[in-house]
Design a protein around this motif. Structure first.
Motif, PDB file in Angstrom:
ATOM      1  N   MET A  98      43.934  42.822  42.889  1.00 58.07           N
ATOM      2  CA  MET A  98      45.200  43.102  42.230  1.00 58.07           C
ATOM      3  C   MET A  98      46.111  41.886  42.233  1.00 58.07           C
ATOM      4  SD  MET A  98      46.679  45.358  40.453  1.00 58.07           S
ATOM      5  CE  MET A  98      45.639  46.795  40.766  1.00 58.07           C
ATOM      6  N   ALA A  99      46.015  41.053  43.259  1.00 57.03           N
ATOM      7  CA  ALA A  99      46.804  39.817  43.281  1.00 57.03           C
ATOM      8  C   ALA A  99      46.426  38.928  42.099  1.00 57.03           C
ATOM      9  CB  ALA A  99      46.585  39.074  44.598  1.00 57.03           C
ATOM     10  N   ASN A 100      45.138  38.821  41.815  1.00 54.92           N
ATOM     11  CA  ASN A 100      44.686  38.045  40.665  1.00 54.92           C
ATOM     12  C   ASN A 100      45.181  38.662  39.360  1.00 54.92           C
ATOM     13  OD1 ASN A 100      43.326  36.423  42.461  1.00 54.92           O
ATOM     14  ND2 ASN A 100      41.288  37.168  41.941  1.00 54.92           N
ATOM     15  N   GLN A 101      45.055  39.984  39.266  1.00 51.46           N
ATOM     16  CA  GLN A 101      45.418  40.684  38.029  1.00 51.46           C
ATOM     17  C   GLN A 101      46.908  40.546  37.724  1.00 51.46           C
ATOM     18  OE1 GLN A 101      43.918  44.733  37.569  1.00 51.46           O
ATOM     19  NE2 GLN A 101      45.867  45.377  36.655  1.00 51.46           N
ATOM     20  N   LEU A 102      47.740  40.765  38.726  1.00 48.11           N
ATOM     21  CA  LEU A 102      49.178  40.761  38.493  1.00 48.11           C
ATOM     22  C   LEU A 102      49.753  39.352  38.339  1.00 48.11           C
ATOM     23  CD1 LEU A 102      50.376  43.593  40.912  1.00 48.11           C
ATOM     24  CD2 LEU A 102      49.952  43.723  38.458  1.00 48.11           C
ATOM     25  N   SER A 103      49.153  38.388  39.016  1.00 48.64           N
ATOM     26  CA  SER A 103      49.650  37.009  38.918  1.00 48.64           C
ATOM     27  C   SER A 103      49.144  36.298  37.672  1.00 48.64           C
ATOM     28  CB  SER A 103      49.241  36.211  40.154  1.00 48.64           C
ATOM     29  OG  SER A 103      47.826  36.023  40.179  1.00 48.64           O
ATOM     30  N   GLY A 104      48.071  36.837  37.084  1.00 48.57           N
ATOM     31  CA  GLY A 104      47.468  36.162  35.941  1.00 48.57           C
ATOM     32  C   GLY A 104      46.733  34.901  36.329  1.00 48.57           C
ATOM     33  N   LYS A 105      46.445  34.746  37.619  1.00 49.64           N
ATOM     34  CA  LYS A 105      45.754  33.562  38.128  1.00 49.64           C
ATOM     35  C   LYS A 105      44.630  33.995  39.061  1.00 49.64           C
ATOM     36  CE  LYS A 105      50.160  31.052  38.262  1.00 49.64           C
ATOM     37  NZ  LYS A 105      51.132  30.368  39.166  1.00 49.64           N
ATOM     38  N   GLU A 106      43.639  33.176  39.184  1.00 50.44           N
ATOM     39  CA  GLU A 106      42.577  33.453  40.151  1.00 50.44           C
ATOM     40  C   GLU A 106      42.991  32.880  41.498  1.00 50.44           C
ATOM     41  OE1 GLU A 106      37.718  33.400  40.388  1.00 50.44           O
ATOM     42  OE2 GLU A 106      38.742  31.639  39.555  1.00 50.44           O
ATOM     43  N   LEU A 107      43.770  33.651  42.207  1.00 47.82           N
ATOM     44  CA  LEU A 107      44.222  33.213  43.522  1.00 47.82           C
ATOM     45  C   LEU A 107      43.124  33.361  44.563  1.00 47.82           C
ATOM     46  CD1 LEU A 107      47.754  34.931  43.565  1.00 47.82           C
ATOM     47  CD2 LEU A 107      47.181  32.585  42.887  1.00 47.82           C
ATOM     48  N   PHE A 108      42.277  34.369  44.383  1.00 43.78           N
ATOM     49  CA  PHE A 108      41.253  34.673  45.377  1.00 43.78           C
ATOM     50  C   PHE A 108      39.901  34.927  44.710  1.00 43.78           C
ATOM     51  CE2 PHE A 108      45.290  36.319  47.056  1.00 43.78           C
ATOM     52  CZ  PHE A 108      45.370  35.611  48.253  1.00 43.78           C
ATOM     53  N   ARG A 109      38.872  34.580  45.454  1.00 45.50           N
ATOM     54  CA  ARG A 109      37.512  34.995  45.154  1.00 45.50           C
ATOM     55  C   ARG A 109      36.963  35.637  46.425  1.00 45.50           C
ATOM     56  NH1 ARG A 109      35.438  29.267  42.493  1.00 45.50           N
ATOM     57  NH2 ARG A 109      36.714  29.390  40.581  1.00 45.50           N
ATOM     58  N   TRP A 110      35.957  36.466  46.284  1.00 49.92           N
ATOM     59  CA  TRP A 110      35.369  37.094  47.462  1.00 49.92           C
ATOM     60  C   TRP A 110      33.887  37.319  47.243  1.00 49.92           C
ATOM     61  CZ3 TRP A 110      39.173  38.895  44.349  1.00 49.92           C
ATOM     62  CH2 TRP A 110      38.841  39.937  43.454  1.00 49.92           C
ATOM     63  N   VAL A 111      33.160  37.255  48.346  1.00 52.28           N
ATOM     64  CA  VAL A 111      31.720  37.495  48.319  1.00 52.28           C
ATOM     65  C   VAL A 111      31.375  38.406  49.490  1.00 52.28           C
ATOM     66  CG1 VAL A 111      31.129  35.315  47.203  1.00 52.28           C
ATOM     67  CG2 VAL A 111      31.248  35.419  49.697  1.00 52.28           C
ATOM     68  N   THR A 112      30.346  39.220  49.302  1.00 52.65           N
ATOM     69  CA  THR A 112      29.855  40.061  50.382  1.00 52.65           C
ATOM     70  C   THR A 112      28.572  39.453  50.923  1.00 52.65           C
ATOM     71  OG1 THR A 112      28.769  41.453  48.722  1.00 52.65           O
ATOM     72  CG2 THR A 112      30.902  42.178  49.559  1.00 52.65           C
ATOM     73  N   LEU A 113      28.414  39.525  52.236  1.00 49.18           N
ATOM     74  CA  LEU A 113      27.301  38.875  52.913  1.00 49.18           C
ATOM     75  C   LEU A 113      26.645  39.836  53.894  1.00 49.18           C
ATOM     76  CD1 LEU A 113      29.354  35.684  53.863  1.00 49.18           C
ATOM     77  CD2 LEU A 113      27.722  35.809  51.968  1.00 49.18           C
ATOM     78  N   THR A 114      25.337  39.728  54.018  1.00 50.09           N
ATOM     79  CA  THR A 114      24.615  40.402  55.098  1.00 50.09           C
ATOM     80  C   THR A 114      23.697  39.384  55.750  1.00 50.09           C
ATOM     81  OG1 THR A 114      22.826  41.131  53.641  1.00 50.09           O
ATOM     82  CG2 THR A 114      24.687  42.650  53.944  1.00 50.09           C
ATOM     83  N   ARG A 115      23.119  39.767  56.857  1.00 53.31           N
ATOM     84  CA  ARG A 115      22.315  38.814  57.629  1.00 53.31           C
ATOM     85  C   ARG A 115      21.200  38.207  56.785  1.00 53.31           C
ATOM     86  NH1 ARG A 115      19.116  40.956  62.851  1.00 53.31           N
ATOM     87  NH2 ARG A 115      18.349  42.350  61.218  1.00 53.31           N
ATOM     88  N   ASP A 116      20.448  39.038  56.068  1.00 50.62           N
ATOM     89  CA  ASP A 116      19.304  38.534  55.314  1.00 50.62           C
ATOM     90  C   ASP A 116      19.439  38.721  53.809  1.00 50.62           C
ATOM     91  OD1 ASP A 116      19.169  41.249  55.253  1.00 50.62           O
ATOM     92  OD2 ASP A 116      17.201  41.425  56.230  1.00 50.62           O
ATOM     93  N   GLY A 117      20.613  39.111  53.361  1.00 48.73           N
ATOM     94  CA  GLY A 117      20.809  39.311  51.929  1.00 48.73           C
ATOM     95  C   GLY A 117      20.338  40.659  51.429  1.00 48.73           C
ATOM     96  N   ALA A 118      19.823  41.496  52.317  1.00 48.55           N
ATOM     97  CA  ALA A 118      19.340  42.823  51.923  1.00 48.55           C
ATOM     98  C   ALA A 118      20.504  43.809  51.862  1.00 48.55           C
ATOM     99  CB  ALA A 118      18.296  43.314  52.916  1.00 48.55           C
TER     100      ALA A 118
END
Length: 361
Positions: A37-57
């Motif tokens: 929502m910060a990205n959406q409301l600001s109109g800027k890509e303030l944040f990116r995010w990724v999800t991680l697990t030990r082996d990618g499963a």
């Protein structure tokens, strides 16, 4: 997340969410959605995010839903911060690879965080030694015993230098809104709160309401009964001798119980319960300070103000003024304001919220 106060950042911050088996989905969503929502409301890509697990499963949340991560630990992109997402049975969800990877990320200067029971993992990796930290109350006692070098609190969330830790449920939302507001302005945090129909952003001074049964176990029914009587009689406090009589113990036994299990005197505990309720009323109702003092059992406003300042560090008037001027609370349309409520009605509304069983003393 970066601690920079600059509103405009040239490069988006990339947050890595490490998902452990049986992680709590609501806590993950509460942490990720404010970034979106910060990205959406600001109109800027303030944040990116990724999800991680030990082996990618894929990994299963505690509700059984399966999440396919973006990557495994061996293919981690460059991150600004790492947040460990914990949940049920955290002690058995951690592998040696998790610990080694977290320690390596910390050596690279990443900001480290944990949500729900994620701080247990950071503590196991030695990354919370000397830091204030928060964890879901179910994990509180075990963390205090297992990791004595970590300063574990009952706060909803804790920000201590490069460590961001939060309890479970929706508390990560408050933590992320706090961080977003600090870095990109309170107006943006307020707008996100409004979009989520989130009426009040809680801060670092808000604590979890830890069930007394969890703190004491089932072996202290007398103490639980006494505290229940205290909580039910805040407006007209019961004399300690009467409390002792009600539960069939002596005054001396009463004092011993509080000292042994709650590390304070009964009168001090009673006072803190009344002050905590007073803070709830100041922040959540339109009751006057005089009315708040009265319904919380204080015979005079000056005495109430003195006790309040000693406990919270600010007088009640400043607490009320700060709440009214807090830009991160939802704006209210004047035409939609309800008719002024009476003190009794305000009190009844506030009484629906449980008080703290564990009191910071």
């Amino acid at each position: 997340m970066s601690q920079s106060h600059n509103a405009a950042l040239l490069v988006p911050q990339t947050i890595g969410f490490l998902l452990l088996d049986n992680f709590t989905l609501i806590s993950l969503a509460s942490a990720v959605e404010p970034l979106r929502m910060a990205n959406q409301l600001s109109g800027k890509e303030l944040f990116r995010w990724v999800t991680l697990t030990r082996d990618g499963a894929p990994v299963s949340a505690s509700d059984g839903l399966s999440i396919t991560p973006d990557a495994g630990l061996e293919r981690t992109p460059e991150l600004s911060a790492v947040i460990v997402c914990g949940g049920v049975d955290i002690q058995h969800s951690v592998a040696r690879e998790h610990i080694q990877w977290l320690q390596a990320q910390a050596r690279l200067g990443r900001h480290m965080g944990g949500i729900c029971t994620g701080s247990w993992v950071l503590a196991k990796a030695g990354l919370l030694d000397g830091y204030d930290c928060s964890v879901h109350w179910e994990c509180l006692a075990s963390m205090q015993e297992t990791f004595p070098r970590a300063a574990i609190t009952t706060r909803l969330f804790s920000i201590d230098r490069s460590r961001y830790t939060s309890s479970g449920g929706t508390a990560p939302l408050d933590m992320m809104l706090y961080l977003i507001g600090r870095e990109h302005g309170r107006e943006l945090a307020a707008a996100i709160s409004e979009m989520f129909i989130y009426e009040r952003i809680r801060n670092e001074q808000d604590h979890q309401r830890v069930p007394l049964k969890h703190m004491l176990g089932t072996n202290q029914p007398k103490l639980q009964e006494i505290v229940a009587l205290m909580e039910a009689n805040l407006e007209e406090p019961i004399d300690l001798d009467e409390l002792a009589t009600y539960v069939h113990v002596s005054r001396r036994q009463l004092e011993r119980l509080f000292q042994k299990y709650l590390n304070c005197s009964p009168s001090r505990y009673y006072l803190k319960l009344r002050l905590i309720r007073a803070r709830q009323l100041l922040k959540q109702t339109s009751m006057s300070i005089i009315e708040v003092a009265s319904v919380c059992g204080f015979v005079s406003t000056p005495h109430f103000s003195k006790c309040y300042r000693e406990y919270f560090g600010i007088p009640p008037r400043d607490e009320r003024a700060g709440q009214q001027n807090n830009v991160v609370t939802l704006p209210v349309v004047v035409d939609e304001l309800p008719a002024p409520s009476t003190a009794l009605r305000s009190l009844n509304l506030a009484q629906g919220e449980a008080t703290f069983a564990s009191v910071r003393l």
